[in-house]
Design a protein around this motif. Structure first.
Motif, PDB file in Angstrom:
ATOM      1  N   LYS A  97      -0.510   0.743  -8.561  1.00 37.82           N
ATOM      2  CA  LYS A  97      -0.271   1.182  -7.183  1.00 37.82           C
ATOM      3  C   LYS A  97       0.985   2.055  -7.189  1.00 37.82           C
ATOM      4  CE  LYS A  97      -0.413  -3.005  -5.407  1.00 37.82           C
ATOM      5  NZ  LYS A  97      -0.471  -4.083  -4.407  1.00 37.82           N
TER       6      LYS A  97
ATOM      7  N   SER B 134       3.720   4.712  -5.316  1.00 35.90           N
ATOM      8  CA  SER B 134       4.342   5.030  -4.030  1.00 35.90           C
ATOM      9  C   SER B 134       5.299   6.196  -4.193  1.00 35.90           C
ATOM     10  CB  SER B 134       5.127   3.823  -3.502  1.00 35.90           C
ATOM     11  OG  SER B 134       4.292   2.701  -3.367  1.00 35.90           O
TER      12      SER B 134
ATOM     13  N   ARG C  64       4.090  -0.230   0.768  1.00 35.90           N
ATOM     14  CA  ARG C  64       2.871   0.557   0.851  1.00 35.90           C
ATOM     15  C   ARG C  64       2.664   1.336  -0.452  1.00 35.90           C
ATOM     16  NH1 ARG C  64       5.505   4.386  -0.498  1.00 35.90           N
ATOM     17  NH2 ARG C  64       6.703   5.860   0.666  1.00 35.90           N
TER      18      ARG C  64
ATOM     19  N   ASP D 180       0.694   4.845  -1.989  1.00 35.74           N
ATOM     20  CA  ASP D 180       0.050   6.100  -1.610  1.00 35.74           C
ATOM     21  C   ASP D 180      -1.201   6.372  -2.436  1.00 35.74           C
ATOM     22  OD1 ASP D 180       2.071   6.969   0.334  1.00 35.74           O
ATOM     23  OD2 ASP D 180       3.378   7.013  -1.418  1.00 35.74           O
ATOM     24  N   TYR D 181      -1.158   5.981  -3.698  1.00 36.08           N
ATOM     25  CA  TYR D 181      -2.278   6.218  -4.608  1.00 36.08           C
ATOM     26  C   TYR D 181      -2.526   4.996  -5.471  1.00 36.08           C
ATOM     27  CZ  TYR D 181      -2.124  11.214  -3.617  1.00 36.08           C
ATOM     28  OH  TYR D 181      -2.168  12.431  -2.996  1.00 36.08           O
TER      29      TYR D 181
ATOM     30  N   SER E 104      -6.638   8.023  -3.382  1.00 35.85           N
ATOM     31  CA  SER E 104      -5.750   7.681  -2.282  1.00 35.85           C
ATOM     32  C   SER E 104      -5.827   6.175  -2.081  1.00 35.85           C
ATOM     33  CB  SER E 104      -6.205   8.403  -1.008  1.00 35.85           C
ATOM     34  OG  SER E 104      -5.448   7.964   0.101  1.00 35.85           O
ATOM     35  N   ALA E 105      -4.697   5.546  -1.826  1.00 34.91           N
ATOM     36  CA  ALA E 105      -4.655   4.086  -1.676  1.00 34.91           C
ATOM     37  C   ALA E 105      -5.507   3.632  -0.499  1.00 34.91           C
ATOM     38  CB  ALA E 105      -3.221   3.595  -1.528  1.00 34.91           C
ATOM     39  N   GLY E 106      -5.727   4.500   0.464  1.00 34.70           N
ATOM     40  CA  GLY E 106      -6.546   4.153   1.615  1.00 34.70           C
ATOM     41  C   GLY E 106      -8.030   4.294   1.360  1.00 34.70           C
TER      42      GLY E 106
END
Length: 92
Positions: free
Chosen positions: A54, A56, A71, A73-74, A89-91
Motif C-alpha cells: 500500500k 501513499s 490512507r 493512494d495505490y 489506484s487504492a480505490g
C-alpha cells in the motif's frame, strides 16, 4: 525499494531464507515519481507468491518517528509466479 519491501514480506510469508524478486517495469516507478517525489509503503497482504504494498504519496519526505498515512493512494502487487508487478489506484 519496492522490490526490497516485497522481498522481505515474501520471505516472512513463505518461510524461506531467500527469494528472487523482479524489479518493477520502468513505467511503474516513473508513474509514481511523476505524481509525487515522496512516498511511503507498507505491506498490505502477503503469501508465498504474492505481495501487495500500500503506497501513499506525501507532500514532503517522510522521517523516522513520523506517523505513516492512514490512507493509501495505490496498491502495487507483485505476482511472483508470473514475475510481474501491477499498480492500481487504492480505490479500485
Amino acid at each position: 525499494m519496492l522490490a526490497l519491501l516485497a522481498g522481505s514480506a515474501l520471505i516472512n510469508a513463505g518461510g524461506v531464507s531467500s527469494v528472487e524478486v523482479p524489479e518493477p517495469d520502468g513505467a511503474l516507478p516513473e508513474q509514481l515519481i511523476a505524481e509525487s517525489r515522496h512516498w511511503t509503503g507498507v505491506v498490505g497482504a502477503a503469501s508465498g507468491t504474492m505481495v501487495t504494498l500500500k503506497l501513499s504519496a506525501l507532500p514532503q519526505r517522510w522521517r523516522l518517528g513520523q506517523t505513516l498515512p492512514e490512507r493509501a493512494d495505490y496498491a502495487a502487487t507483485l505476482d511472483l509466479a508470473h514475475g510481474v508487478w501491477h499498480l492500481a489506484s487504492a480505490g479500485a
